[in-house]
Design a protein around this motif. Structure first.
Motif, PDB file in Angstrom:
ATOM      1  N   HIS A  64       0.859  -1.182   0.000  1.00 60.99           N
ATOM      2  CA  HIS A  64       0.000   0.000   0.000  1.00 60.99           C
ATOM      3  C   HIS A  64       0.893   1.230   0.000  1.00 60.99           C
ATOM      4  CE1 HIS A  64      -3.606  -2.350   0.746  1.00 60.99           C
ATOM      5  NE2 HIS A  64      -2.945  -2.993   1.697  1.00 60.99           N
ATOM      6  N   LEU A  65       0.609   2.166  -0.894  1.00 59.45           N
ATOM      7  CA  LEU A  65       1.393   3.387  -0.982  1.00 59.45           C
ATOM      8  C   LEU A  65       0.544   4.585  -0.586  1.00 59.45           C
ATOM      9  CD1 LEU A  65       3.243   2.805  -4.373  1.00 59.45           C
ATOM     10  CD2 LEU A  65       3.948   2.153  -2.081  1.00 59.45           C
ATOM     11  N   THR A  66       1.128   5.478   0.193  1.00 56.00           N
ATOM     12  CA  THR A  66       0.475   6.722   0.596  1.00 56.00           C
ATOM     13  C   THR A  66       1.500   7.840   0.444  1.00 56.00           C
ATOM     14  OG1 THR A  66       1.129   6.394   2.912  1.00 56.00           O
ATOM     15  CG2 THR A  66      -1.051   5.568   2.271  1.00 56.00           C
ATOM     16  N   GLY A  67       1.082   9.055   0.717  1.00 56.90           N
ATOM     17  CA  GLY A  67       2.003  10.187   0.729  1.00 56.90           C
ATOM     18  C   GLY A  67       2.760  10.339  -0.577  1.00 56.90           C
ATOM     19  N   TRP A  68       4.055  10.676  -0.444  1.00 53.71           N
ATOM     20  CA  TRP A  68       4.871  10.943  -1.615  1.00 53.71           C
ATOM     21  C   TRP A  68       5.037   9.709  -2.484  1.00 53.71           C
ATOM     22  CZ3 TRP A  68       8.988   9.987  -4.657  1.00 53.71           C
ATOM     23  CH2 TRP A  68       9.377  11.006  -5.533  1.00 53.71           C
ATOM     24  N   ALA A  69       5.067   8.527  -1.909  1.00 54.65           N
ATOM     25  CA  ALA A  69       5.200   7.303  -2.706  1.00 54.65           C
ATOM     26  C   ALA A  69       3.995   7.145  -3.632  1.00 54.65           C
ATOM     27  CB  ALA A  69       5.342   6.084  -1.801  1.00 54.65           C
ATOM     28  N   ALA A  70       2.797   7.427  -3.127  1.00 56.50           N
ATOM     29  CA  ALA A  70       1.591   7.353  -3.961  1.00 56.50           C
ATOM     30  C   ALA A  70       1.619   8.426  -5.046  1.00 56.50           C
ATOM     31  CB  ALA A  70       0.344   7.499  -3.096  1.00 56.50           C
ATOM     32  N   GLU A  71       2.119   9.598  -4.703  1.00 54.95           N
ATOM     33  CA  GLU A  71       2.230  10.670  -5.700  1.00 54.95           C
ATOM     34  C   GLU A  71       3.214  10.284  -6.803  1.00 54.95           C
ATOM     35  OE1 GLU A  71       3.184  14.356  -3.740  1.00 54.95           O
ATOM     36  OE2 GLU A  71       1.544  14.085  -2.292  1.00 54.95           O
ATOM     37  N   ARG A  72       4.332   9.710  -6.419  1.00 54.32           N
ATOM     38  CA  ARG A  72       5.334   9.268  -7.394  1.00 54.32           C
ATOM     39  C   ARG A  72       4.749   8.184  -8.298  1.00 54.32           C
ATOM     40  NH1 ARG A  72       9.182   9.655 -11.043  1.00 54.32           N
ATOM     41  NH2 ARG A  72      10.517   7.823 -11.115  1.00 54.32           N
ATOM     42  N   LEU A  73       4.013   7.239  -7.715  1.00 57.56           N
ATOM     43  CA  LEU A  73       3.384   6.177  -8.496  1.00 57.56           C
ATOM     44  C   LEU A  73       2.411   6.771  -9.509  1.00 57.56           C
ATOM     45  CD1 LEU A  73       2.996   3.141  -8.993  1.00 57.56           C
ATOM     46  CD2 LEU A  73       1.213   3.193  -7.237  1.00 57.56           C
ATOM     47  N   ALA A  74       1.604   7.716  -9.071  1.00 55.66           N
ATOM     48  CA  ALA A  74       0.642   8.352  -9.980  1.00 55.66           C
ATOM     49  C   ALA A  74       1.360   9.086 -11.110  1.00 55.66           C
ATOM     50  CB  ALA A  74      -0.258   9.312  -9.196  1.00 55.66           C
ATOM     51  N   ALA A  75       2.458   9.758 -10.789  1.00 53.56           N
ATOM     52  CA  ALA A  75       3.192  10.526 -11.795  1.00 53.56           C
ATOM     53  C   ALA A  75       3.843   9.630 -12.845  1.00 53.56           C
ATOM     54  CB  ALA A  75       4.250  11.391 -11.116  1.00 53.56           C
ATOM     55  N   MET A  76       4.229   8.430 -12.467  1.00 51.53           N
ATOM     56  CA  MET A  76       4.905   7.544 -13.414  1.00 51.53           C
ATOM     57  C   MET A  76       3.937   6.638 -14.181  1.00 51.53           C
ATOM     58  SD  MET A  76       6.834   5.028 -10.653  1.00 51.53           S
ATOM     59  CE  MET A  76       7.581   3.870 -11.763  1.00 51.53           C
ATOM     60  N   THR A  77       2.652   6.700 -13.833  1.00 47.31           N
ATOM     61  CA  THR A  77       1.653   5.871 -14.499  1.00 47.31           C
ATOM     62  C   THR A  77       1.127   6.598 -15.733  1.00 47.31           C
ATOM     63  OG1 THR A  77       1.030   4.921 -12.367  1.00 47.31           O
ATOM     64  CG2 THR A  77      -0.512   4.616 -14.188  1.00 47.31           C
ATOM     65  N   PRO A  78       1.247   5.994 -16.915  1.00 46.79           N
ATOM     66  CA  PRO A  78       0.798   6.665 -18.135  1.00 46.79           C
ATOM     67  C   PRO A  78      -0.721   6.890 -18.138  1.00 46.79           C
ATOM     68  CG  PRO A  78       2.102   4.698 -18.646  1.00 46.79           C
ATOM     69  CD  PRO A  78       1.840   4.691 -17.176  1.00 46.79           C
ATOM     70  N   PRO A  79      -1.171   7.931 -18.825  1.00 50.19           N
ATOM     71  CA  PRO A  79      -2.616   8.156 -18.951  1.00 50.19           C
ATOM     72  C   PRO A  79      -3.299   6.929 -19.550  1.00 50.19           C
ATOM     73  CG  PRO A  79      -1.369  10.017 -19.837  1.00 50.19           C
ATOM     74  CD  PRO A  79      -0.382   8.930 -19.528  1.00 50.19           C
ATOM     75  N   GLY A  80      -4.507   6.647 -19.079  1.00 49.42           N
ATOM     76  CA  GLY A  80      -5.255   5.497 -19.580  1.00 49.42           C
ATOM     77  C   GLY A  80      -4.832   4.176 -18.965  1.00 49.42           C
ATOM     78  N   HIS A  81      -3.992   4.237 -17.918  1.00 43.56           N
ATOM     79  CA  HIS A  81      -3.515   3.031 -17.249  1.00 43.56           C
ATOM     80  C   HIS A  81      -3.745   3.139 -15.747  1.00 43.56           C
ATOM     81  CE1 HIS A  81      -1.399   2.767 -21.058  1.00 43.56           C
ATOM     82  NE2 HIS A  81      -1.148   1.486 -20.793  1.00 43.56           N
ATOM     83  N   GLU A  82      -3.762   1.994 -15.102  1.00 42.99           N
ATOM     84  CA  GLU A  82      -3.773   1.944 -13.643  1.00 42.99           C
ATOM     85  C   GLU A  82      -2.528   1.199 -13.198  1.00 42.99           C
ATOM     86  OE1 GLU A  82      -7.038  -0.352 -12.106  1.00 42.99           O
ATOM     87  OE2 GLU A  82      -6.612  -2.051 -13.412  1.00 42.99           O
ATOM     88  N   ALA A  83      -1.959   1.645 -12.094  1.00 43.25           N
ATOM     89  CA  ALA A  83      -0.742   1.006 -11.583  1.00 43.25           C
ATOM     90  C   ALA A  83      -1.109  -0.123 -10.636  1.00 43.25           C
ATOM     91  CB  ALA A  83       0.127   2.030 -10.866  1.00 43.25           C
ATOM     92  N   VAL A  84      -0.383  -1.223 -10.751  1.00 46.09           N
ATOM     93  CA  VAL A  84      -0.523  -2.363  -9.856  1.00 46.09           C
ATOM     94  C   VAL A  84       0.866  -2.667  -9.311  1.00 46.09           C
ATOM     95  CG1 VAL A  84      -1.221  -4.767  -9.637  1.00 46.09           C
ATOM     96  CG2 VAL A  84      -2.425  -3.267 -11.246  1.00 46.09           C
TER      97      VAL A  84
END
Length: 137
Positions: free
Chosen positions: A89-109
């Motif tokens: 589970h990611l929260t805080g800056w780790a979750a923000e980093r994950l969102a930033a590296m995830t391409p549009p139209g995709h979900e990160a797993v």
């Protein structure tokens, strides 16, 4: 598509010494309450902590940052499904980093695998981007 891969190896005996020396100060800085409850309820307390430590290190590597750039230890936490499968589970800056590296139209797993064989604990993390299905027409 694979966005990131990380692995880490932790020494369980070193974790035992760290827990003995720093106790709650270390536990509370690095591990969430849920992670602490899980570890303290296990027969191999230090091994459980060592696997979670390795998972956090591996996850930070998969995020492409290592433990820098604002990621806090507790921004990454390991839980287990009812089947025993570990999940990150990611929260805080780790979750923000994950969102930033995830391409549009995709979900990160975030996939995580943990293992130990005294005196070693190992974690492997793979971050995958899966296309999000378009809504039905």
């Amino acid at each position: 598509m694979i966005l990131g891969v990380g692995t880490d190896l932790a020494n369980i005996e070193r974790m035992e010494r760290t827990l003995a020396r720093f106790g709650d100060r270390f536990r509370n800085r690095v591990f969430t309450r849920a992670e602490q409850a899980k570890a303290e309820g296990r027969a191999n307390v230090a091994g459980t902590y060592a696997k979670r430590w390795a998972a956090k290190e591996a996850c930070s590597k998969a995020l492409g940052t290592g433990l820098r750039m604002g990621i806090a230890w507790k921004d990454m936490s390991v839980a287990n499904l009812a089947t025993g499968q570990p999940v990150m589970h990611l929260t805080g800056w780790a979750a923000e980093r994950l969102a930033a590296m995830t391409p549009p139209g995709h979900e990160a797993v975030v996939h995580v695998s943990l293992t130990d064989d005294h005196p070693w604990a190992q974690a492997f993390v793979v971050i995958e981007a899966r296309p999000v299905a378009p809504p039905p027409a």
